[in-house]
Design an enzyme around this catalytic site. Structure first.
Site, PDB file in Angstrom:
ATOM      1  CG  PHE A   1     -12.255  -0.429  -3.659  1.00 17.77           C
ATOM      2  CD1 PHE A   1     -11.715  -0.906  -2.485  1.00 17.77           C
ATOM      3  CD2 PHE A   1     -13.410  -1.018  -4.144  1.00 17.77           C
ATOM      4  CE1 PHE A   1     -12.303  -1.957  -1.803  1.00 17.77           C
ATOM      5  CE2 PHE A   1     -14.009  -2.074  -3.478  1.00 17.77           C
ATOM      6  CZ  PHE A   1     -13.454  -2.545  -2.306  1.00 17.77           C
ATOM      7  CB  CYS A   2     -10.553   6.602  -4.239  1.00 21.38           C
ATOM      8  SG  CYS A   2     -11.761   6.878  -5.541  1.00 21.38           S
ATOM      9  CG  HIS A   3      -4.983   3.822  -5.074  1.00 19.22           C
ATOM     10  ND1 HIS A   3      -5.824   3.391  -6.072  1.00 19.22           N
ATOM     11  CD2 HIS A   3      -4.239   2.748  -4.712  1.00 19.22           C
ATOM     12  CE1 HIS A   3      -5.602   2.105  -6.310  1.00 19.22           C
ATOM     13  NE2 HIS A   3      -4.652   1.690  -5.496  1.00 19.22           N
TER      14      HIS A   3
ATOM     15  CG  ASP B   1     -26.317  23.109   4.226  1.00 21.39           C
ATOM     16  OD1 ASP B   1     -27.298  22.701   4.875  1.00 21.39           O
ATOM     17  OD2 ASP B   1     -25.356  23.711   4.746  1.00 21.39           O
TER      18      ASP B   1
ATOM     19  CD  GLU C   1      -9.141  11.457  -6.375  1.00 24.31           C
ATOM     20  OE1 GLU C   1      -8.693  10.599  -5.599  1.00 24.31           O
ATOM     21  OE2 GLU C   1      -9.427  11.204  -7.562  1.00 24.31           O
TER      22      GLU C   1
END
Length: 238
Positions: free
Chosen positions: A142-144, A199, A185
């Site tokens: 639901f992030c724009h 990694d 973000e």
């Protein structure tokens, strides 16, 4: 004498412990299963449970991605003002002695960078974190989608409390001029940068620990948070 029909229970009596008989038996409010209740009884159970947990109901009402009937949704930002918004998030990777020794070996030549078989570790993590910032709306439902204006990721080595251990500290700063903020973000960028460090170095050790990821600061929108909020409140009281 024939038993008279019970009077309809009042709203105050809805939580008395049992509901009027349905399908041949009375049902306790606390154990009532929706499939066993009539429509009227279901409404009474809902009112009762809401009454018992009024604090929880009020807190759920402020969740912007949940509708009043408990459905997930993307909140509309159509009526919000466009403002400059920034956010800074951090994460860190705890590095065991074997990795720290490898860093120290290359430090004089690479100025803090670590060269692994996959390439430069911190530079790769910065690129990965920046890519993640731009893809946040594809990762978090639901992030724009936002037109990111700036993204800066810094990674530095720090000492750790444990002897011989070290810490790679990640700080991700994001800014945008929009109707909604960039906290997620920034958090996504810091998280993915930390994952990339893991990694890139896992061939040296798998004892690394990705530590807390948190929002450090945000500005813009209804309110500021973190250092920005402190500075704002201090200047207004001066």
């Amino acid at each position: 004498p024939a038993a008279s029909s019970p009077a309809p229970p009042s709203a105050a009596a809805d939580c008395s412990g049992t509901l009027p008989p349905a399908r041949g038996r009375a049902t306790r409010v606390s154990t009532a299963a929706p499939s066993l209740l009539t429509k009227t009884q279901s409404k009474r159970v809902l009112r009762c449970r809401r009454g018992r947990g009024r604090g929880r109901v009020r807190s759920l009402a402020v969740l912007t991605h949940v509708t009043p009937d408990n459905k997930p949704t993307m909140k509309s930002v159509a009526d919000k003002r466009v403002t400059k918004r920034t956010a800074i998030a951090t994460s860190s990777v705890l590095l065991p002695p074997d990795v720290v020794k490898g860093i120290q070996t290359h430090d004089s030549e690479l100025k803090g960078e670590i060269q692994s078989g996959k390439g430069p570790v911190f530079a790769t993590a910065i690129i990965a974190g920046t890519m993640a910032v731009k893809q946040t709306s594809n990762l978090i439902p639901f992030c724009h989608p936002l037109p990111i204006e700036a993204c800066d990721i810094e990674i530095e080595m720090q000492g750790a409390a444990e002897e011989g251990w070290g810490r790679a500290y990640v700080e991700c700063s994001v800014s945008v001029t929009s109707k909604t903020g960039v906290e997620i973000e920034a958090l996504t960028g810091a998280s993915v940068a930390a994952l990339t460090i893991y990694d890139m170095l896992k061939a040296l050790s798998q004892e690394m620990v990705i530590e807390e990821t948190k929002l450090l600061k945000k500005t813009g929108g209804k309110s500021d948070y973190g250092a920005a909020a402190f500075v704002s409140s201090s200047s207004s009281s001066a």
